[in-house]
Motif scaffolding. Structure first.
Motif, PDB file in Angstrom:
ATOM      1  N   ASN A   1      18.703  12.509 -30.054  1.00  0.00           N
ATOM      2  CA  ASN A   1      19.355  11.243 -29.702  1.00  0.00           C
ATOM      3  C   ASN A   1      18.363  10.235 -29.117  1.00  0.00           C
ATOM      4  OD1 ASN A   1      22.478  12.011 -29.859  1.00  0.00           O
ATOM      5  ND2 ASN A   1      21.415  13.715 -28.864  1.00  0.00           N
ATOM      6  N   ILE A   2      17.111  10.302 -29.547  1.00  0.00           N
ATOM      7  CA  ILE A   2      16.042   9.527 -28.920  1.00  0.00           C
ATOM      8  C   ILE A   2      16.275   8.021 -28.995  1.00  0.00           C
ATOM      9  CG2 ILE A   2      14.625   9.549 -31.034  1.00  0.00           C
ATOM     10  CD1 ILE A   2      13.375   9.702 -27.374  1.00  0.00           C
ATOM     11  N   ASN A   3      16.768   7.527 -30.116  1.00  0.00           N
ATOM     12  CA  ASN A   3      16.975   6.072 -30.261  1.00  0.00           C
ATOM     13  C   ASN A   3      18.027   5.559 -29.274  1.00  0.00           C
ATOM     14  OD1 ASN A   3      15.085   5.875 -32.321  1.00  0.00           O
ATOM     15  ND2 ASN A   3      16.603   6.244 -33.941  1.00  0.00           N
ATOM     16  N   THR A   4      19.140   6.275 -29.181  1.00  0.00           N
ATOM     17  CA  THR A   4      20.204   5.881 -28.252  1.00  0.00           C
ATOM     18  C   THR A   4      19.724   5.928 -26.815  1.00  0.00           C
ATOM     19  OG1 THR A   4      21.895   6.738 -29.756  1.00  0.00           O
ATOM     20  CG2 THR A   4      22.539   6.423 -27.457  1.00  0.00           C
ATOM     21  N   ILE A   5      19.018   7.002 -26.451  1.00  0.00           N
ATOM     22  CA  ILE A   5      18.566   7.188 -25.068  1.00  0.00           C
ATOM     23  C   ILE A   5      17.540   6.132 -24.674  1.00  0.00           C
ATOM     24  CG2 ILE A   5      17.288   8.742 -23.539  1.00  0.00           C
ATOM     25  CD1 ILE A   5      18.682  11.068 -25.066  1.00  0.00           C
ATOM     26  N   LEU A   6      16.568   5.869 -25.562  1.00  0.00           N
ATOM     27  CA  LEU A   6      15.543   4.860 -25.255  1.00  0.00           C
ATOM     28  C   LEU A   6      16.159   3.466 -25.118  1.00  0.00           C
ATOM     29  CD1 LEU A   6      12.501   5.871 -27.501  1.00  0.00           C
ATOM     30  CD2 LEU A   6      12.619   5.881 -25.001  1.00  0.00           C
ATOM     31  N   PHE A   7      17.083   3.143 -26.018  1.00  0.00           N
ATOM     32  CA  PHE A   7      17.742   1.828 -25.964  1.00  0.00           C
ATOM     33  C   PHE A   7      18.524   1.662 -24.667  1.00  0.00           C
ATOM     34  CE2 PHE A   7      21.629  -0.659 -26.674  1.00  0.00           C
ATOM     35  CZ  PHE A   7      21.054  -1.906 -26.936  1.00  0.00           C
ATOM     36  N   MET A   8      19.265   2.705 -24.290  1.00  0.00           N
ATOM     37  CA  MET A   8      20.084   2.609 -23.087  1.00  0.00           C
ATOM     38  C   MET A   8      19.219   2.590 -21.826  1.00  0.00           C
ATOM     39  SD  MET A   8      23.352   5.015 -24.093  1.00  0.00           S
ATOM     40  CE  MET A   8      24.339   4.513 -22.686  1.00  0.00           C
ATOM     41  N   ALA A   9      18.116   3.359 -21.820  1.00  0.00           N
ATOM     42  CA  ALA A   9      17.219   3.357 -20.661  1.00  0.00           C
ATOM     43  C   ALA A   9      16.584   1.985 -20.476  1.00  0.00           C
ATOM     44  CB  ALA A   9      16.141   4.426 -20.832  1.00  0.00           C
ATOM     45  N   LEU A  10      16.127   1.382 -21.557  1.00  0.00           N
ATOM     46  CA  LEU A  10      15.538   0.041 -21.480  1.00  0.00           C
ATOM     47  C   LEU A  10      16.585  -0.981 -21.052  1.00  0.00           C
ATOM     48  CD1 LEU A  10      13.110  -1.814 -21.933  1.00  0.00           C
ATOM     49  CD2 LEU A  10      13.788  -2.027 -24.339  1.00  0.00           C
ATOM     50  N   SER A  11      17.806  -0.836 -21.556  1.00  0.00           N
ATOM     51  CA  SER A  11      18.890  -1.750 -21.184  1.00  0.00           C
ATOM     52  C   SER A  11      19.187  -1.665 -19.694  1.00  0.00           C
ATOM     53  CB  SER A  11      20.162  -1.417 -21.981  1.00  0.00           C
ATOM     54  OG  SER A  11      19.948  -1.577 -23.373  1.00  0.00           O
ATOM     55  N   VAL A  12      19.168  -0.451 -19.148  1.00  0.00           N
ATOM     56  CA  VAL A  12      19.413  -0.263 -17.710  1.00  0.00           C
ATOM     57  C   VAL A  12      18.335  -0.956 -16.886  1.00  0.00           C
ATOM     58  CG1 VAL A  12      19.400   1.452 -15.860  1.00  0.00           C
ATOM     59  CG2 VAL A  12      20.755   1.856 -17.903  1.00  0.00           C
ATOM     60  N   LEU A  13      17.067  -0.794 -17.288  1.00  0.00           N
ATOM     61  CA  LEU A  13      15.973  -1.432 -16.559  1.00  0.00           C
ATOM     62  C   LEU A  13      16.127  -2.956 -16.560  1.00  0.00           C
ATOM     63  CD1 LEU A  13      12.937   0.705 -17.796  1.00  0.00           C
ATOM     64  CD2 LEU A  13      13.923   0.698 -15.508  1.00  0.00           C
ATOM     65  N   VAL A  14      16.467  -3.512 -17.711  1.00  0.00           N
ATOM     66  CA  VAL A  14      16.634  -4.970 -17.828  1.00  0.00           C
ATOM     67  C   VAL A  14      17.843  -5.438 -17.029  1.00  0.00           C
ATOM     68  CG1 VAL A  14      17.127  -6.865 -19.417  1.00  0.00           C
ATOM     69  CG2 VAL A  14      15.487  -5.096 -20.065  1.00  0.00           C
ATOM     70  N   ILE A  15      18.967  -4.750 -17.200  1.00  0.00           N
ATOM     71  CA  ILE A  15      20.210  -5.148 -16.525  1.00  0.00           C
ATOM     72  C   ILE A  15      20.068  -5.066 -15.007  1.00  0.00           C
ATOM     73  CG2 ILE A  15      22.603  -4.446 -16.096  1.00  0.00           C
ATOM     74  CD1 ILE A  15      22.705  -3.639 -19.103  1.00  0.00           C
ATOM     75  N   ASN A  16      19.533  -3.934 -14.517  1.00  0.00           N
ATOM     76  CA  ASN A  16      19.361  -3.780 -13.078  1.00  0.00           C
ATOM     77  C   ASN A  16      18.372  -4.792 -12.505  1.00  0.00           C
ATOM     78  OD1 ASN A  16      21.202  -1.781 -12.550  1.00  0.00           O
ATOM     79  ND2 ASN A  16      19.749  -0.110 -12.558  1.00  0.00           N
ATOM     80  N   SER A  17      17.327  -5.100 -13.263  1.00  0.00           N
ATOM     81  CA  SER A  17      16.359  -6.109 -12.816  1.00  0.00           C
ATOM     82  C   SER A  17      17.037  -7.460 -12.656  1.00  0.00           C
ATOM     83  CB  SER A  17      15.195  -6.217 -13.806  1.00  0.00           C
ATOM     84  OG  SER A  17      14.417  -5.049 -13.793  1.00  0.00           O
ATOM     85  N   LEU A  18      17.858  -7.837 -13.647  1.00  0.00           N
ATOM     86  CA  LEU A  18      18.552  -9.124 -13.598  1.00  0.00           C
ATOM     87  C   LEU A  18      19.551  -9.179 -12.450  1.00  0.00           C
ATOM     88  CD1 LEU A  18      19.178  -9.756 -17.415  1.00  0.00           C
ATOM     89  CD2 LEU A  18      17.639 -11.027 -15.908  1.00  0.00           C
TER      90      LEU A  18
END
Length: 363
Positions: free
Chosen positions: A265-282
């Motif tokens: 599930n690498i694509n889903t996990i990487l996308f969601m991890a990056l999304s969390v970093l961006v969302i939490n930063s904002l």
């Protein structure tokens, strides 16, 4: 490679686990040892905190942490409504992404000499409030699983919180704690170690008995003891134990990660991890800007608090044990939390480089 050691510890857990070398088959004992590391870490961080400065600026981190939690829950509600998530999943994911890593950020700020700066104190305050919020989050999970919460449990937690507040206030008003026979202790290393353990784990046990976080109790003990200059010997006496046990905590995280699942599930996990970093930063950048910080400091603080923290593992494990989530959600969340922690310092460096380039262009 100039990366934090906790990354090596987590990767060691993966390598030593049943899916690779198979040297360690279960992580339960190591996880318990790792919890001691978190307690010791919070104890040392508390000793480094400037209590008067933290008390003076306490309202800002309180408002920031509560606002960040509400924004995280609101965002997850919007996503969950669109994806038809259950109410339980929305509450759980919102709570999980709102918790940042005290273990990573406290060490990062301390290493860079920023822990007692204005921004550092507010960031530490936010992390402290998050650690306190883990208690009502756990009570909420119990309520969703069982349909009720024992009144005695609520009374106990409330009483414990009141005791800690009174204790910290007393420490702030005057030097509350002094260790007797300091000259004799300074000449006895073995005694230093056992007194240090007694102070740290004694307070941790008290808060745990009240239903609060044991790490929060250790943090409180560290703050109080840090006001007494005669206790500086604690650093050299207990640091090796902190390093040793904290390593076990991150190893235990690695042991729980299923490598085959991540690859699948690498694509889903990487996308969601990056999304969390961006969302939490904002979210955190907006919150810090609203508290009166400059955009530069706000963006930096957003990057600092962008990763998901170690107490999120506790929440997800508890939700899994209570059968609020299935195995798939459990493993996806573990992988996302681990990746955001691994990428944390890299993400902070990227944000800082972008900030510097923007400032250069403006000049």
């Amino acid at each position: 490679m100039k990366q934090p050691y906790f990354i090596a510890y987590m990767l060691s857990g993966v390598l030593l686990g049943p899916e690779v070398l198979g040297i360690i088959g279960t992580g339960e004992a190591i996880e318990q040892l790792g919890e001691l590391g978190i307690i010791l870490l919070m104890f040392f961080i508390g000793a480094e905190i400037n209590l008067p400065s933290l008390a003076k600026n306490f309202m800002k981190p309180l408002l920031a942490a509560l606002t960040q939690l509400l924004l995280s829950l609101g965002l997850m509600w919007g996503i969950g409504y669109y994806l038809n998530w259950s109410y339980t999943t929305i509450m759980l994911t919102g709570s999980i992404i709102s918790l940042s890593s005290s273990a990573i950020i406290f060490q990062y700020l301390s290493r860079n000499g920023e822990i007692n700066s204005s921004l550092g104190l507010i960031t530490c305050g936010v992390l402290l409030i998050q650690d306190i919020l883990i208690v009502p989050m756990m009570l909420t999970l119990n309520f969703m699983a069982r349909g009720s919460v024992e009144p005695s449990e609520l009374i106990k937690v409330s009483l414990g919180a009141l005791v800690i507040v009174v204790f910290l206030r007393a420490a702030f008003m005057k030097n509350l704690f002094r260790i007797p026979f300091t000259k004799d202790i300074l000449a006895d290393h073995d005694l230093q170690v056992f007194i240090g353990f007694a102070l740290c784990f004694g307070m941790a046990w008290i808060t745990h008995w009240f239903g609060l976080s044991a790490a929060f109790g250790a943090f409180t003990a560290g703050i109080v003891i840090g006001q007494d200059k005669a206790t500086r010997w604690l650093d050299r006496s207990l640091v090796p134990f902190r390093v040793f046990f904290l390593a076990f905590f991150f190893i235990s995280i690695g042991l729980q990660i299923q490598l085959a699942f991540i690859i699948e599930n690498i694509n889903t996990i990487l996308f969601m991890a990056l999304s969390v970093l961006v969302i939490n930063s904002l979210i955190n950048a907006i919150v810090f800007r609203a508290t009166g910080h400059s955009w530069r400091d706000s963006v930096y603080a957003g990057a600092l608090l962008s990763q998901i923290g170690e107490f999120s593992f506790v929440l997800m494990t508890m939700a899994f044990d209570l059968k609020l989530v299935g195995s798939y959600i459990y493993q996806v969340t573990l992988a996302i939390i681990a990746l955001t922690m691994i990428f944390a310092t890299i993400w902070i460096a990227i944000i800082q480089n972008v900030e510097i380039r923007v400032l250069i262009k403006r000049e």
